[in-house]
Design an enzyme around this catalytic site. Structure first.
Site, PDB file in Angstrom:
ATOM      1  N   ASN A   1       1.012  -1.127  -0.067  1.00  0.00           N
ATOM      2  CA  ASN A   1      -0.042  -0.054  -0.024  1.00  0.00           C
ATOM      3  C   ASN A   1       0.896   1.244  -0.031  1.00  0.00           C
ATOM      4  O   ASN A   1       1.452   1.571   1.041  1.00  0.00           O
ATOM      5  CB  ASN A   1      -0.975  -0.249   1.338  1.00  0.00           C
ATOM      6  CG  ASN A   1      -1.727   1.094   1.163  1.00  0.00           C
ATOM      7  OD1 ASN A   1      -1.675   2.071   0.701  1.00  0.00           O
ATOM      8  ND2 ASN A   1      -2.655   0.999   2.213  1.00  0.00           N
TER       9      ASN A   1
ATOM     10  N   ARG B   1      -2.648  -1.976  -3.603  1.00  0.00           N
ATOM     11  CA  ARG B   1      -3.689  -1.402  -3.450  1.00  0.00           C
ATOM     12  C   ARG B   1      -3.579  -0.045  -4.199  1.00  0.00           C
ATOM     13  O   ARG B   1      -2.716   0.827  -4.022  1.00  0.00           O
ATOM     14  CB  ARG B   1      -3.722  -0.845  -1.895  1.00  0.00           C
ATOM     15  CG  ARG B   1      -5.012   0.076  -1.604  1.00  0.00           C
ATOM     16  CD  ARG B   1      -4.817   0.425  -0.303  1.00  0.00           C
ATOM     17  NE  ARG B   1      -6.235   1.277  -0.173  1.00  0.00           N
ATOM     18  CZ  ARG B   1      -6.679   1.602   1.036  1.00  0.00           C
ATOM     19  NH1 ARG B   1      -5.850   1.585   2.144  1.00  0.00           N
ATOM     20  NH2 ARG B   1      -7.883   2.101   1.034  1.00  0.00           N
TER      21      ARG B   1
ATOM     22  N   HIS C   1     -12.811   3.216  -0.634  1.00  0.00           N
ATOM     23  CA  HIS C   1     -12.785   2.328   0.420  1.00  0.00           C
ATOM     24  C   HIS C   1     -13.640   1.009   0.132  1.00  0.00           C
ATOM     25  O   HIS C   1     -14.010   0.294   0.691  1.00  0.00           O
ATOM     26  CB  HIS C   1     -13.483   2.828   1.749  1.00  0.00           C
ATOM     27  CG  HIS C   1     -12.847   4.106   2.396  1.00  0.00           C
ATOM     28  ND1 HIS C   1     -13.536   4.885   3.175  1.00  0.00           N
ATOM     29  CD2 HIS C   1     -11.547   4.204   2.709  1.00  0.00           C
ATOM     30  CE1 HIS C   1     -12.413   5.775   3.560  1.00  0.00           C
ATOM     31  NE2 HIS C   1     -11.465   5.233   3.236  1.00  0.00           N
TER      32      HIS C   1
ATOM     33  N   ARG D   1     -10.727  16.474   6.258  1.00  0.00           N
ATOM     34  CA  ARG D   1     -11.393  16.598   4.857  1.00  0.00           C
ATOM     35  C   ARG D   1     -12.837  17.206   5.236  1.00  0.00           C
ATOM     36  O   ARG D   1     -13.514  16.676   6.176  1.00  0.00           O
ATOM     37  CB  ARG D   1     -11.550  15.557   3.975  1.00  0.00           C
ATOM     38  CG  ARG D   1     -10.081  14.932   3.296  1.00  0.00           C
ATOM     39  CD  ARG D   1     -10.431  13.722   2.571  1.00  0.00           C
ATOM     40  NE  ARG D   1      -9.245  12.774   3.385  1.00  0.00           N
ATOM     41  CZ  ARG D   1      -9.349  11.491   3.022  1.00  0.00           C
ATOM     42  NH1 ARG D   1     -10.222  11.112   2.205  1.00  0.00           N
ATOM     43  NH2 ARG D   1      -8.501  10.686   3.428  1.00  0.00           N
TER      44      ARG D   1
ATOM     45  N   GLU E   1      -8.453  -4.807   4.847  1.00  0.00           N
ATOM     46  CA  GLU E   1      -8.191  -4.645   3.226  1.00  0.00           C
ATOM     47  C   GLU E   1      -6.756  -5.332   2.583  1.00  0.00           C
ATOM     48  O   GLU E   1      -7.003  -5.949   1.404  1.00  0.00           O
ATOM     49  CB  GLU E   1      -7.983  -2.946   3.052  1.00  0.00           C
ATOM     50  CG  GLU E   1      -9.386  -2.183   3.393  1.00  0.00           C
ATOM     51  CD  GLU E   1      -9.147  -0.686   3.501  1.00  0.00           C
ATOM     52  OE1 GLU E   1      -8.299  -0.421   4.771  1.00  0.00           O
ATOM     53  OE2 GLU E   1      -9.564  -0.015   2.768  1.00  0.00           O
TER      54      GLU E   1
END
Ligand code: ADP
Length: 400
Positions: free
Chosen positions: A7, A90, A178, A239, A384
């Site tokens: 990742n 990823r 996601h 965010r 994940e």
């Protein structure tokens, strides 16, 4: 088959090496501060841990260090690089890709064109893929996209109400992110409940530094809060989430900010950090609220309101809800978020066993529903990396 899952971020690279025959994580770690100075943390399955500052000028250096640690005598778990059978990468933004794919020249060339869709997230992935190719030769690489789970959203859901030519010309639409996490936890929920996922209406809340909520119907993503970029939807650590888009043009036209300044404001200086002025970290926000800091209390109320609103909206859009899932850093660990985010939703059949919620065991799937709840509320640790390893194994085996 041993699968190395990678990742890559702009200045970091996380990795996990899986033995897919035993489903065991052989080692995992993190390279940080790539291009700045460099630090590495590596842990083998038996607890042997290496932690040190190591010069990391770029992603090539990071991959070299990872391979060195995985194969070394002191902290290693495999004999040589030949024991790595496949690599799973990823990728945040898959553009047109509907599924995970084997990386060939064509896929890599397309991936480069997606860099402008995800300027923060995708360029480091391309660097990671190139570094693996350079250092590990022809080990097959598979890219797994955060967006692909959401490619099932219907046209009336993924389109923005903008002139249609913007979609045709620039592919401006809701992509959603996601996806690997939402796919993993929704499949786990169905497995746990002993139901066919196609028979469940699920709302999955992935709440971490980045947060998104997804409606899953017929086993497929039906709607999700993140949009063209991971900025949309619920408020996050730094965010803003969804705001009136006119704020952007106002700040540029009337307040003289540049596009880059507004971009940075919305992505890095908003959310919990922007509202509280204290921290982007949920634990800090909760601690400040506890001390009576007004804006921390407001931030908690804001995110709770948004969570309830999206759960209700998605239940309405799907014509019901059977399962509510909480996952990721905040979803898995914060009883407070789960409590305030579901308050008043009894009318939908959502009711938590608060005692269990406050004493929820960590790192395992827990059914938090009160006995008289008609909706199952589950805490499911996301994984994940494992999902990426599974996709990688399947695709590499199919390509043989
Ligand atoms: P990312 O999106 O970077 O993967 P994570 O899923 O790791 O983020 O989530 C990070 C968030 O989880 C932070 O806001 C942090 O405060 C929160 N968090 C982590 N552990 C706990 C905990 N024990 N209690 C409450 N919140 C937690």
């Amino acid at each position: 088959m041993n699968v190395l899952v990678i990742n890559s971020g702009s200045s970091s690279l996380k990795y996990q090496l899986f033995d897919m025959d035993t489903k065991k994580v052989l080692a995992k770690g993190l390279c940080e501060r790539i291009g700045i100075d460099g630090a590495v943390k590596h842990t083998a399955w038996d607890g042997r841990t290496y932690k040190n500052e190591v010069t990391l000028n770029n992603h090539d250096d990071a991959i070299k260090v990872v391979i060195g640690l995985l194969t070394g005598s002191e902290y290693g778990v495999i004999d040589s690089v030949k024991d790595i059978d496949a690599i799973g990468q990823r990728v945040a933004h898959g553009g047109k890709f509907k599924e995970s794919v084997l990386v060939d020249d064509e896929a890599l060339a397309y991936l480069r064109t997606t860099e402008k869709l995800a300027p923060l997230h995708n360029p480091p992935v391309v660097k990671g893929i190139e570094a693996c190719k350079k250092i590990m030769g022809n080990v097959p690489q598979v890219t797994v996209f955060d967006t692909s789970f959401h490619t099932t959203m219907p046209e009336h859901v993924y389109l923005f109400p903008l002139p249609y030519e913007l979609y045709e010309k620039y592919q401006i639409k809701r992509y959603g992110f996601h996806g690997t996490s939402h796919r993993y936890v929704s499949a786990k929920a169905a497995e746990f409940l002993g139901k066919d996922i196609k028979d469940l209406k699920i709302v999955s809340c992935h709440l971490g530094n980045g947060s998104s909520i997804t409606a899953i119907k017929d086993g497929k993503s039906f709607d999700t809060t993140m949009g063209f970029t991971p900025l949309d939807g619920i408020m996050m650590g730094t965010r803003s989430g969804s705001i009136d888009p006119a704020v952007v043009t106002y700040l540029i036209k009337d307040e003289g900010m540049t596009a880059a300044e507004v971009d940075s404001l919305l992505n890095k200086k908003s959310g919990f950090l922007g509202v509280t002025g204290i921290s982007s970290d949920w634990r800090d926000v909760c601690a400040a609220a506890e001390k009576g800091e007004h804006m921390a209390v407001v931030a908690k109320n804001m995110v709770a309101h948004q969570l309830r609103k999206y759960i209700g909206a998605f239940a309405a859009a799907m014509g019901g809800i059977d399962v509510l899932i909480f996952t990721a850093g905040i979803g898995e660990n914060s009883d407070q978020m789960r409590e305030i985010g579901t308050e008043g939703l009894e009318f939908l059949g959502i009711k938590l066993n608060q005692e269990l919620n406050h004493n929820c065991p960590r790192g395992e799937l827990v059914d938090l529903s009160a006995p008289d709840a008609t909706v199952k509320t589950l805490v499911i640790p996301t994984d994940e990396e494992y999902m990426i390893a599974l996709d990688t194994e399947r695709i590499v085996n199919a390509s043989k």
